[in-house]
Enzyme design. Structure first.
Site, PDB file in Angstrom:
ATOM      1  N   ARG A 188      78.451  96.676  28.525  1.00  0.00           N
ATOM      2  CA  ARG A 188      78.046  98.075  28.671  1.00  0.00           C
ATOM      3  C   ARG A 188      77.990  98.561  30.116  1.00  0.00           C
ATOM      4  NH1 ARG A 188      72.799  97.806  25.106  1.00  0.00           N
ATOM      5  NH2 ARG A 188      73.197  95.567  25.271  1.00  0.00           N
ATOM      6  N   THR A 238      71.780  82.156  23.213  1.00  0.00           N
ATOM      7  CA  THR A 238      70.877  81.794  24.306  1.00  0.00           C
ATOM      8  C   THR A 238      70.457  80.314  24.273  1.00  0.00           C
ATOM      9  OG1 THR A 238      69.141  82.822  22.949  1.00  0.00           O
ATOM     10  CG2 THR A 238      69.939  84.091  24.822  1.00  0.00           C
ATOM     11  N   GLY A 265      69.304  86.350  34.368  1.00  0.00           N
ATOM     12  CA  GLY A 265      69.896  86.936  35.561  1.00  0.00           C
ATOM     13  C   GLY A 265      69.922  88.454  35.552  1.00  0.00           C
ATOM     14  N   ASN A 321      71.153  96.500  30.912  1.00  0.00           N
ATOM     15  CA  ASN A 321      72.345  96.430  30.070  1.00  0.00           C
ATOM     16  C   ASN A 321      73.397  97.453  30.458  1.00  0.00           C
ATOM     17  OD1 ASN A 321      71.577  94.305  28.169  1.00  0.00           O
ATOM     18  ND2 ASN A 321      69.959  95.733  27.601  1.00  0.00           N
ATOM     19  N   LYS A 372      76.289  99.186  71.945  1.00  0.00           N
ATOM     20  CA  LYS A 372      76.525  97.891  71.309  1.00  0.00           C
ATOM     21  C   LYS A 372      76.243  96.820  72.349  1.00  0.00           C
ATOM     22  CE  LYS A 372      79.738  95.331  71.652  1.00  0.00           C
ATOM     23  NZ  LYS A 372      80.971  94.579  71.880  1.00  0.00           N
TER      24      LYS A 372
HETATM   25  C1  UD1 Z   1      67.437  88.161  23.561  1.00  0.00           C
HETATM   26  C2  UD1 Z   1      66.427  87.502  22.643  1.00  0.00           C
HETATM   27  C3  UD1 Z   1      65.494  88.564  22.068  1.00  0.00           C
HETATM   28  C4  UD1 Z   1      64.813  89.311  23.183  1.00  0.00           C
HETATM   29  C5  UD1 Z   1      65.851  89.887  24.156  1.00  0.00           C
HETATM   30  C6  UD1 Z   1      65.161  90.447  25.358  1.00  0.00           C
HETATM   31  C7  UD1 Z   1      67.595  85.590  21.677  1.00  0.00           C
HETATM   32  C8  UD1 Z   1      68.286  85.060  20.494  1.00  0.00           C
HETATM   33  N1  UD1 Z   1      67.152  86.845  21.594  1.00  0.00           N
HETATM   34  O1  UD1 Z   1      68.201  89.038  22.757  1.00  0.00           O
HETATM   35  O2  UD1 Z   1      64.523  87.951  21.239  1.00  0.00           O
HETATM   36  O3  UD1 Z   1      64.019  90.340  22.653  1.00  0.00           O
HETATM   37  O4  UD1 Z   1      66.740  88.862  24.604  1.00  0.00           O
HETATM   38  O5  UD1 Z   1      66.093  91.085  26.148  1.00  0.00           O
HETATM   39  O6  UD1 Z   1      67.432  84.874  22.634  1.00  0.00           O
HETATM   40  N2  UD1 Z   1      73.226  84.770  27.500  1.00  0.00           N
HETATM   41  C9  UD1 Z   1      73.994  83.739  27.954  1.00  0.00           C
HETATM   42  N3  UD1 Z   1      74.779  83.051  27.067  1.00  0.00           N
HETATM   43  C10 UD1 Z   1      74.818  83.367  25.759  1.00  0.00           C
HETATM   44  C11 UD1 Z   1      74.039  84.431  25.312  1.00  0.00           C
HETATM   45  C12 UD1 Z   1      73.241  85.115  26.200  1.00  0.00           C
HETATM   46  O7  UD1 Z   1      73.982  83.420  29.138  1.00  0.00           O
HETATM   47  O8  UD1 Z   1      75.542  82.682  25.017  1.00  0.00           O
HETATM   48  C13 UD1 Z   1      72.392  85.500  28.448  1.00  0.00           C
HETATM   49  C14 UD1 Z   1      72.883  86.935  28.602  1.00  0.00           C
HETATM   50  O9  UD1 Z   1      73.757  87.030  29.719  1.00  0.00           O
HETATM   51  C15 UD1 Z   1      71.617  87.718  28.826  1.00  0.00           C
HETATM   52  C16 UD1 Z   1      70.567  86.889  28.103  1.00  0.00           C
HETATM   53  O10 UD1 Z   1      71.100  85.597  27.933  1.00  0.00           O
HETATM   54  O11 UD1 Z   1      71.270  87.765  30.179  1.00  0.00           O
HETATM   55  C17 UD1 Z   1      70.123  87.502  26.801  1.00  0.00           C
HETATM   56  O12 UD1 Z   1      71.238  87.556  25.955  1.00  0.00           O
HETATM   57  P1  UD1 Z   1      71.497  88.772  25.008  1.00  0.00           P
HETATM   58  O13 UD1 Z   1      72.717  88.542  24.264  1.00  0.00           O
HETATM   59  O14 UD1 Z   1      71.350  90.037  25.773  1.00  0.00           O
HETATM   60  O15 UD1 Z   1      70.260  88.605  23.996  1.00  0.00           O
HETATM   61  P2  UD1 Z   1      69.579  89.735  23.202  1.00  0.00           P
HETATM   62  O16 UD1 Z   1      70.355  89.981  21.975  1.00  0.00           O
HETATM   63  O17 UD1 Z   1      69.277  90.884  24.056  1.00  0.00           O
HETATM   64 MG    MG Z   2      70.094  91.757  26.033  1.00  0.00          MG
END
Ligand code: UD1
Ligand code: MG
Length: 451
Positions: free
Chosen positions: A14, A77, A99, A223, A347
């Protein structure tokens, strides 16, 4: 010891950007750098960053000594954290961070880690007015946290819950290593959810200690660029408040940007649209006019920086007056009571007390004594297309307007240079140097006429 794991593998679709999301900047620093800078202040901490999308770019952008783990496919995650396991100690506390959540406070992290004990882990939660999209915190009859249900997997009743999972958690590394392999991907998104840890911990007889941050913005993830701008605005608002509490009057706190560390003395005044980068120190009674940019600068008591001035790697002494429209480049040291006026560039210039460079000059690679007057349009010719050379102007010298000082060259104490001179040789102290074609007046001369 503490093992910090920072997840930064996601693409950030996004953001609509070629730049990995975590490299977008908030207050001049990348989102990931914020997380590293804060968390690395924890005592005995080692950091592992999990990268995926734009791995190389992300790694190149960080100078801190961190471990890198690669997640080639973003399977969730839990899968991301799994990639970091090889660098985790057995007896450490693991702290999971993101991050793209840049403003977490050190105190919150300290509390998170402090609450981890035998048979207990910590989870950072927050109540939101609109919890859409987030994992919901499920509590049991006694009010203990029992599970996290992702929005897409939640029932209608669970979607009513407004306490959400921030994703930040702290737990013993050996527990993490034991529990992670038990997580499957049988859910709405077909992902390995780190949030499943909560139920697993409970089933193992562990207590999940919930903790709330001081503000919602602390746990705000980025995001898209709208959220980025909102968080930047919040951050700058906080910086403005700090500056005001420490003694600075801001003409407009909404038009004030700190992209580094600003310290202010008492009775400082800062006009609108100023940007402070790197480390900037303003002494007591300093005045900064509108539209100034100060980067790594110290401005001593009572100095006045007038409108539209750009200052970098420079010291400005007590009661000095700089600008408007001045540019002080790296290596400039202005002693007390000095003056630099409009359209002057310096400078690597060390300027002695009481000296003035008031108009339209370039002073580079120069050492000026005290009470020197540099006339309008004076240029230090410091560069011969290969090397830079020094211009020295001693105490009390007077440089006439439109003088070219061809370096290396020296003007002695109390010497005077006639306007329009090209000075290539040393001017001895107290003498007058005139180095230009002499004026001839031609009587009876006629202007050309049109044919
Ligand atoms: C996640 C949480 C959710 C929480 C939310 C808060 C899980 C399953 N869900 O959801 O409960 O409310 O964050 O923002 O954990 N990332 C990776 N590798 C992956 C997947 C994600 O590095 O395979 C990193 C993403 O870059 C991001 C973070 O983990 O920084 C969260 O991932 P994202 O996919 O945004 O999780 P949410 O669906 O938002
Ligand atoms: Mg997220």
């Amino acid at each position: 010891m503490i093992d910090i794991v920072i997840l930064a593998a996601g693409k950030g679709t996004r953001m609509k950007s070629a730049l990995p999301k975590v490299l977008h900047k908030l207050a001049g620093r990348s989102l990931l750098q914020h997380v590293i800078d804060t968390s690395s202040q924890l005592p005995e901490a080692a950091i592992t960053v999990v990268t995926g999308h734009g791995s190389e770019q992300v790694r190149e952008s960080i100078a801190n000594p961190v471990n890198w783990a690669e997640q080639t496919e973003q399977l969730g995650t839990a899968h991301a954290v799994e990639q970091a396991l090889p660098s985790l100690a057995d007896d450490s506390v693991a702290l999971i961070l993101y991050g793209d959540v840049p403003l977490l406070e050190l105190q919150t992290l300290e509390k998170m880690v402090g609450l981890v004990a035998e048979k207990s882990m910590t989870l950072l939660t927050v109540e939101l007015a609109d919890a859409t999209g987030y994992g919901r915190i499920v509590r049991d009859a006694e009010g203990h946290v029992s599970a996290i249900v992702e929005h897409k997997d939640a029932s209608d009743a669970q979607r009513e819950i407004c306490e959400i999972n921030t994703g930040v958690m702290a737990l013993n590394s050996d527990d993490l290593k034991r529990w992670l392999p038990q997580i499957g991907n049988d859910n709405a998104q077909g992902e390995f959810y780190l949030t499943d840890l909560i139920e697993i911990a409970r089933n193992d007889g562990y207590q999940v200690e919930p903790l709330q941050p001081a503000t919602e913005q602390e746990v705000q993830g980025i995001n898209d660029r709208v959220q980025l701008a909102e968080l930047e605005c919040h951050y700058q608002h906080c910086q403005a408040e700090v500056a005001m509490r420490n003694g600075a009057t801001l003409a407009d706190p909404a038009r004030f940007d700190v992209r580094g560390e600003l310290t202010v003395g008492n009775d400082v005044f800062i006009d609108v649209n100023c940007v402070f980068e790197g480390k900037v120190q303003l002494g007591n009674n300093v005045t900064i006019g509108p539209n100034c940019i100060l980067t790594n600068a110290t401005i001593a008591d009572g100095a006045e920086i007038k409108a539209n001035t750009v200052i970098e790697d420079t010291h400005v002494g007590i009661n000095a007056i700089i600008g408007p429209f001045a540019r002080l480049r790296p290596g400039t040291v202005m002693a007390d009571n000095t003056k630099v006026g409009n359209f002057v560039e310096t400078k690597k210039a060390v300027v002695g007390s009481g000296s003035k460079i008031n108009h339209l000059s370039y002073v580079g690679d120069a050492v000026l004594g005290a009470d020197v007057n540099v006339g309008a349009g004076t240029i230090t010719c410091n560069y011969d297309s290969a090397n830079k050379s020094l211009t020295e102007i001693e105490d009390g010298a007077f440089i006439g307007s439109n003088t070219a000082l061809v370096a290396p060259v020296k003007v002695g104490p109390g010497a005077t240079v006639g306007a329009g001179s090209v000075i290539t040789n040393e001017v001895p102290g107290e003498q007058l140097a005139v180095a230009r074609g002499r004026q001839r007046n031609i009587e009876g001369w006629k202007r050309p006429v049109k044919k």
